[in-house]
Structure formats: structure tokens, C-alpha cells
Write an enzyme that holds these catalytic residues in place. Structure first.
Site, PDB file in Angstrom:
ATOM      1  N   GLN A 100       0.873  -1.179   0.000  1.00 45.48           N
ATOM      2  CA  GLN A 100       0.000   0.000   0.000  1.00 45.48           C
ATOM      3  C   GLN A 100       0.911   1.230   0.000  1.00 45.48           C
ATOM      4  OE1 GLN A 100      -1.358   1.773   3.628  1.00 45.48           O
ATOM      5  NE2 GLN A 100      -3.431   1.152   3.169  1.00 45.48           N
ATOM      6  N   SER A 103       1.844   6.746   1.938  1.00 40.73           N
ATOM      7  CA  SER A 103       2.674   7.725   2.658  1.00 40.73           C
ATOM      8  C   SER A 103       3.854   8.197   1.810  1.00 40.73           C
ATOM      9  CB  SER A 103       3.225   7.110   3.943  1.00 40.73           C
ATOM     10  OG  SER A 103       2.171   6.692   4.757  1.00 40.73           O
ATOM     11  N   SER A 140       4.659  -1.266   3.482  1.00 34.97           N
ATOM     12  CA  SER A 140       4.818  -2.567   4.138  1.00 34.97           C
ATOM     13  C   SER A 140       4.823  -3.679   3.091  1.00 34.97           C
ATOM     14  CB  SER A 140       3.662  -2.825   5.107  1.00 34.97           C
ATOM     15  OG  SER A 140       3.691  -1.902   6.155  1.00 34.97           O
ATOM     16  N   GLU A 145      -8.799  -1.543   6.853  1.00 30.19           N
ATOM     17  CA  GLU A 145      -7.486  -1.503   7.506  1.00 30.19           C
ATOM     18  C   GLU A 145      -7.653  -1.402   9.023  1.00 30.19           C
ATOM     19  OE1 GLU A 145      -4.899   1.516   5.955  1.00 30.19           O
ATOM     20  OE2 GLU A 145      -3.227   0.857   7.195  1.00 30.19           O
ATOM     21  N   GLU A 154      -2.636   9.554  17.979  1.00 33.02           N
ATOM     22  CA  GLU A 154      -3.057  10.953  18.200  1.00 33.02           C
ATOM     23  C   GLU A 154      -4.085  11.351  17.141  1.00 33.02           C
ATOM     24  OE1 GLU A 154       0.074   9.943  18.027  1.00 33.02           O
ATOM     25  OE2 GLU A 154       0.890  10.337  20.012  1.00 33.02           O
TER      26      GLU A 154
HETATM   27  C1  LIG Z   1       5.953  -0.046  10.541  1.00 33.08           C
HETATM   28  C2  LIG Z   1       5.222   0.918   9.661  1.00 33.08           C
HETATM   29  C3  LIG Z   1       4.502   0.441   8.577  1.00 33.08           C
HETATM   30  C4  LIG Z   1       3.869   1.321   7.708  1.00 33.08           C
HETATM   31  N1  LIG Z   1       3.225   0.824   6.614  1.00 33.08           N
HETATM   32  C5  LIG Z   1       2.710   1.691   5.697  1.00 33.08           C
HETATM   33  C6  LIG Z   1       2.177   1.197   4.474  1.00 33.08           C
HETATM   34  O1  LIG Z   1       2.140  -0.002   4.202  1.00 33.08           O
HETATM   35  N2  LIG Z   1       1.740   2.103   3.575  1.00 33.08           N
HETATM   36  C7  LIG Z   1       1.761   3.456   3.799  1.00 33.08           C
HETATM   37  O2  LIG Z   1       1.310   4.218   2.945  1.00 33.08           O
HETATM   38  N3  LIG Z   1       2.250   3.941   4.968  1.00 33.08           N
HETATM   39  C8  LIG Z   1       2.740   3.102   5.909  1.00 33.08           C
HETATM   40  N4  LIG Z   1       3.286   3.587   7.079  1.00 33.08           N
HETATM   41  C9  LIG Z   1       3.309   5.031   7.297  1.00 33.08           C
HETATM   42  C10 LIG Z   1       2.320   5.472   8.349  1.00 33.08           C
HETATM   43  O3  LIG Z   1       1.004   5.397   7.879  1.00 33.08           O
HETATM   44  C11 LIG Z   1       2.726   6.891   8.800  1.00 33.08           C
HETATM   45  O4  LIG Z   1       3.962   6.761   9.468  1.00 33.08           O
HETATM   46  C12 LIG Z   1       1.697   7.521   9.708  1.00 33.08           C
HETATM   47  O5  LIG Z   1       0.510   7.819   9.020  1.00 33.08           O
HETATM   48  C13 LIG Z   1       2.231   8.823  10.365  1.00 33.08           C
HETATM   49  O6  LIG Z   1       2.738   9.673   9.388  1.00 33.08           O
HETATM   50  P1  LIG Z   1       4.223  10.269   9.507  1.00 33.08           P
HETATM   51  O7  LIG Z   1       5.172   9.149   9.776  1.00 33.08           O
HETATM   52  O8  LIG Z   1       4.462  11.114   8.318  1.00 33.08           O
HETATM   53  O9  LIG Z   1       4.212  11.161  10.818  1.00 33.08           O
HETATM   54  P2  LIG Z   1       3.660  12.664  10.935  1.00 33.08           P
HETATM   55  O10 LIG Z   1       2.360  12.752  10.223  1.00 33.08           O
HETATM   56  O11 LIG Z   1       4.749  13.587  10.560  1.00 33.08           O
HETATM   57  O12 LIG Z   1       3.396  12.749  12.492  1.00 33.08           O
HETATM   58  C14 LIG Z   1       4.437  13.048  13.418  1.00 33.08           C
HETATM   59  C15 LIG Z   1       3.806  13.151  14.806  1.00 33.08           C
HETATM   60  O13 LIG Z   1       2.841  14.221  14.832  1.00 33.08           O
HETATM   61  C16 LIG Z   1       1.584  13.735  15.284  1.00 33.08           C
HETATM   62  N5  LIG Z   1       0.500  14.400  14.540  1.00 33.08           N
HETATM   63  C17 LIG Z   1       0.456  14.616  13.207  1.00 33.08           C
HETATM   64  N6  LIG Z   1      -0.718  15.207  12.877  1.00 33.08           N
HETATM   65  C18 LIG Z   1      -1.422  15.333  14.016  1.00 33.08           C
HETATM   66  C19 LIG Z   1      -2.733  15.845  14.326  1.00 33.08           C
HETATM   67  N7  LIG Z   1      -3.526  16.334  13.372  1.00 33.08           N
HETATM   68  N8  LIG Z   1      -3.128  15.808  15.627  1.00 33.08           N
HETATM   69  C20 LIG Z   1      -2.331  15.295  16.598  1.00 33.08           C
HETATM   70  N9  LIG Z   1      -1.083  14.799  16.355  1.00 33.08           N
HETATM   71  C21 LIG Z   1      -0.637  14.808  15.092  1.00 33.08           C
HETATM   72  C22 LIG Z   1       1.591  12.240  14.997  1.00 33.08           C
HETATM   73  O14 LIG Z   1       0.743  11.536  15.862  1.00 33.08           O
HETATM   74  C23 LIG Z   1       3.065  11.890  15.241  1.00 33.08           C
HETATM   75  O15 LIG Z   1       3.269  11.668  16.599  1.00 33.08           O
HETATM   76  C24 LIG Z   1       3.915   2.719   7.961  1.00 33.08           C
HETATM   77  C25 LIG Z   1       4.614   3.207   9.078  1.00 33.08           C
HETATM   78  C26 LIG Z   1       5.283   2.324   9.910  1.00 33.08           C
HETATM   79  C27 LIG Z   1       6.042   2.883  11.055  1.00 33.08           C
END
Ligand SMILES: Cc1cc2nc3c(=O)[nH]c(=O)nc-3n(C[C@H](O)[C@H](O)[C@H](O)COP(=O)(O)OP(=O)(O)OC[C@H]3O[C@@H](n4cnc5c(N)ncnc54)[C@H](O)[C@@H]3O)c2cc1C
Length: 393
Positions: free
Chosen positions: A132, A135, A167, A250, A375
Site C-alpha cells: 500500500q 505515505s 509494508s 485496515e 493521536e
Molecule cells: C511499521 C510501519 C509500517 C507502515 N506501513 C505503511 C504502508 O504499508 N503504507 C503506507 O502508505 N504507509 C505506511 N506507514 C506510514 C504510516 O502510515 C505513517 O507513518 C503515519 O501515518 C504517520 O505519518 P508520519 O510518519 O508522516 O508522521 P507525521 O504525520 O509527521 O506525524 C508526526 C507526529 O505528529 C503527530 N501528529 C500529526 N498530525 C497530528 C494531528 N492532526 N493531531 C495530533 N497529532 C498529530 C503524529 O501523531 C506523530 O506523533 C507505515 C509506518 C510504519 C512505522
């Protein structure tokens, strides 16, 4: 058959499936090998899962719950829930391909039935699995800001950009990618979902090793990638509707499967704790067991709603929050009870088993991040379910 047909007949059909599948697993000659298997890499785990799926597919067991048109035998989400329950009850590991299949498969069937009938049977029979790709390095929680661009050129889409954290991406045969077809400012109104083969010229898959050392995720680069327009899932600029539909699976269906896995992990830990662990660990075991059962009860209701064809929407954020925290808690307990083995290693314990326990602990750190952080789920619950006053930013 599904729940909207004759209810009594439906219940009998589900019970029969449960009984027959349970008997099959009890009598399976290689069940002990399946139960005891441990891996030292994500690639080996998927390769083993592929063999298991091929066998179950040949016998028909994992085809229940999926439409005939995609290689299934009919039935609905409840048949799939029974499948996960019985694998878990037999203390067998669920093949890892199911995590991505449960996330991507239902949306493909709903929005692109032709693509589903062409490709989904390969997922069920274990010959391929997908990633998927939503991100991006600067778009996670705020997914509608994503920048990977697809221009529509006649019968093709031409994609340029980068995805991250896909993933199972390192070995995925295809990815379901969310790309921008609208203007940069179009936010969620200008997104399109598209199925892309990873061997298409211009696609580069770069594996990401997690802290465990396992290459579980991938960065995916698109450099002038030409994809036929028939690969669009849903409508051009209609990708957000596909995303929302997919999210409820999901958070609900995937969550139910993951909780069955968590139950198996607790079952294995209980065997270990017959001779190990303190009184405090046993009390905590009880609390976490209840936490998992409560999360299961919640996701079971979501599975029932999905089987009835209901749109679950923001309520699935409750499921996501509950199962993400529960799977983390289970693995924290495993670490605390087996800390001397998991941290130091022990010559009398299989190294691959310990490596798998460690990898699982590391992976579950992301239980409250992937698929939308805890969050963000709390924010959705506050805004859309509790209708609390908007936070001042
Ligand atoms: C092991 C793993 C597997 C994954 N698998 C996939 C996959 O298969 N496909 C895919 O597309 N993505 C995948 N992801 C990505 C995942 O969906 C994102 O990491 C997640 O959505 C958070 O986005 P970010 O890492 O950009 O963090 P950010 O969005 O930058 O967030 C950083 C911090 O800010 C906080 N924050 C952000 N916005 C808000 C808000 N509006 N209110 C309160 N707090 C907030 C978050 O909670 C976090 O603590 C995976 C991630 C991991 C770690």
C-alpha cells in the site's frame, strides 16, 4: 452465501465451515512444522506464507469469504473472521500476506471489479502480494498533502514521485498507489488510486530495514512510470473515496486478524509462564488478556457491520486505537517476561525464535503509528464521534 440471505442457513454454513476447517487443521500432517516455524528475515516469512497460502488455496480453505469472481468461494467478512480465529485457536501463525490483503483486497473488489478478477486470485493462492503506497516523506498524517504526481496522457497515467514506508514493499509484485492527478492545491479532491506493477520500467524499490534488521518496508520511486488507464481503481480524482473505504478495512478487518495473532502470542506466553514469570507478570497477563478480548469484541462488531455492507466511517478509528495499543501491550509483556532471553540470547533457546520475538516487539512499536497515529485517531474520535469543540491551533 452471505448474511442477507436466509439467516438460519447462513449461520449453519458458517458453523460448518468453522467445524470443517478446525478438523482440517487438527489433522494437518505439517501443522507442527507450521506452528513451530520462526524466521530471521521478512523475505523468508513471506516465502513460507506463500507456501501455506498455496496449500490452503488448493484445498479451498482461504477462498471462503471472497467472491467467486476473484478466485474465492463466496461468503463474506464473517467467513474470513472465522478463518483467522481458527488459525489462531490452533496456535498457528497467520500468513503475513493477509495483513496487506485485508487492507487492499476489499477496496479493489468494490472499486475495480475487473482488476480484482484479473489479479486477486494470485494473492489468495500465495503467488503474489502487494504493498500500500500512500505515505510520502512529507505526507503521513496529512495524507491529502501528498505530491507524487500522475499526469493523464491519453490512455495512460505517467507517474513521478516518491513513496515511503510501504509494508511488504521489498518483495511486493504490485502496489496500490495514491497519486495526485489534480492541482497541487486540490488536496483530497485531486487524488487517484492506481495499481502499479513493481517491475514497470521507472519503478525503483529500495528496501528499508527496521530496527530489528528486517527489511519489512520499502521506499518506492516513480520516474516517468507509464501505467494503462485501466489500472485506475475507481475514478480519476476519486481516490479519496477509495482511501476512506479501504481505511475501514485496515482498521476493522485487519484489526480483527491482528488481534487473533495477539491471542496466539498470549497463548504461547501462557505456556511459557507455567514455569516462568512473577506473580506481577501473571496479574498483568490477565489485564492484557482482557484488553485484547475487549478490542476483539469491538472489532468483531465492525466485522459484522462490514459483512452487512454498512459503511463504518470514523467509528473504525476506535478499533484502530484499541487494537494498536493492545498488540503493543502484548509484546511489551512478552519482552518483560522473557527479557533475559530476548535481550541477551540463550544457547538453549532457538536463535530464530528469539529473533522473531524481538522483530515482533520492534514492529509493534509502530502499532500506534502505521495506518494513522493514535493521536490522529483520537482527533478523529473527538471531532467526528464526540463532536468536541475544535482544538485551537
Ligand atoms: C511499521 C510501519 C509500517 C507502515 N506501513 C505503511 C504502508 O504499508 N503504507 C503506507 O502508505 N504507509 C505506511 N506507514 C506510514 C504510516 O502510515 C505513517 O507513518 C503515519 O501515518 C504517520 O505519518 P508520519 O510518519 O508522516 O508522521 P507525521 O504525520 O509527521 O506525524 C508526526 C507526529 O505528529 C503527530 N501528529 C500529526 N498530525 C497530528 C494531528 N492532526 N493531531 C495530533 N497529532 C498529530 C503524529 O501523531 C506523530 O506523533 C507505515 C509506518 C510504519 C512505522
Amino acid at each position: 452465501m452471505n448474511a442477507v440471505d436466509n439467516a438460519a442457513e447462513y449461520r449453519a454454513d458458517v458453523s460448518r465451515y468453522r467445524r470443517d476447517f478446525r478438523r482440517y487443521l487438527q489433522e494437518l500432517s505439517w501443522a507442527d512444522q507450521w506452528r513451530a516455524v520462526s524466521f530471521t528475515s521478512a523475505e523468508d516469512e513471506l516465502a513460507f506464507g506463500s507456501k501455506v497460502l498455496a496449500e490452503l488455496y488448493a484445498q479451498g480453505w482461504n477462498r471462503l469469504g471472497w467472491p467467486v469472481e476473484v478466485g474465492g468461494l463466496g461468503g463474506d467478512e464473517i467467513h474470513r473472521a472465522v478463518y483467522y480465529e481458527e488459525i489462531g485457536a490452533a496456535m498457528l501463525p497467520i500468513p503475513a500476506q493477509h495483513w496487506t490483503l485485508e487492507t487492499l483486497g476489499p477496496a479493489l473488489i468494490h472499486f475495480a471489479p475487473d482488476l480484482a478478477s484479473q489479479y486477486l486470485s494470485g494473492y489468495l493462492d500465495g503467488s503474489e502480494w502487494w504493498g500500500q503506497s500512500f505515505s510520502e516523506p512529507e505526507s503521513g498524517s496529512d495524507l491529502a498533502s501528498l505530491r507524487t504526481r500522475a499526469s493523464v496522457d491519453g490512455d495512460e497515467l505517467v507517474i513521478n514521485g516518491q513513496k515511503i514506508w510501504t509494508s511488504q514493499g521489498p518483495t511486493a509484485r504490485r502496489v496500490v498507489a495514491l497519486v495526485r492527478t489534480g492541482t497541487p492545491e486540490s488536496r483530497h479532491r485531486g487524488l487517484t488510486m492506481v495499481l502499479v506493477d513493481t517491475d514497470t520500467p521507472g519503478v525503483t524499490v529500495r528496501p528499508i530495514a527496521l530496527a530489528s534488521g528486517r527489511r519489512e518496508l520499502a521506499e518506492i520511486f516513480f520516474d516517468d512510470v507509464h501505467v494503462p488507464r485501466e489500472r485506475v481503481i475507481g475514478e480519476i480524482d476519486g481516490g479519496w473515496a477509495v482511501t476512506m473505504y479501504l481505511m475501514q478495512y485496515e482498521r476493522g478487518m485487519y484489526g480483527y486478524a491482528v488481534l487473533n495473532k495477539a491471542m496466539t502470542e498470549l497463548g504461547r506466553l501462557r505456556e511459557y509462564m507455567v514455569t516462568a514469570g512473577s506473580t506481577a507478570d501473571r496479574a498483568r497477563f490477565g489485564e492484557i488478556y482482557i484488553q485484547v478480548v475487549c478490542a476483539q469484541a469491538r472489532t468483531a462488531e465492525t466485522v459484522r457491520r462490514l459483512a452487512r455492507g454498512e459503511i463504518v466511517g470514523p467509528e473504525s478509528s476506535v478499533d484502530k486505537l484499541l487494537f494498536g495499543t493492545a498488540e503493543k501491550a502484548v509484546n511489551d509483556l512478552v519482552l518483560d517476561v522473557r527479557r533475559d532471553q530476548m535481550v541477551g540470547g540463550r544457547p538453549d533457546v532457538d536463535a530464530a525464535e528469539l529473533d522473531s520475538l524481538r522483530a515482533e516487539w520492534w514492529y509493534t512499536r509502530a502499532g500506534t503509528v502505521m495506518g494513522g497515529s493514535a493521536e490522529v485517531q483520537r482527533g478523529i474520535i473527538a471531532d467526528h464521534l464526540l463532536r468536541l469543540p475544535k482544538e485551537k491551533r
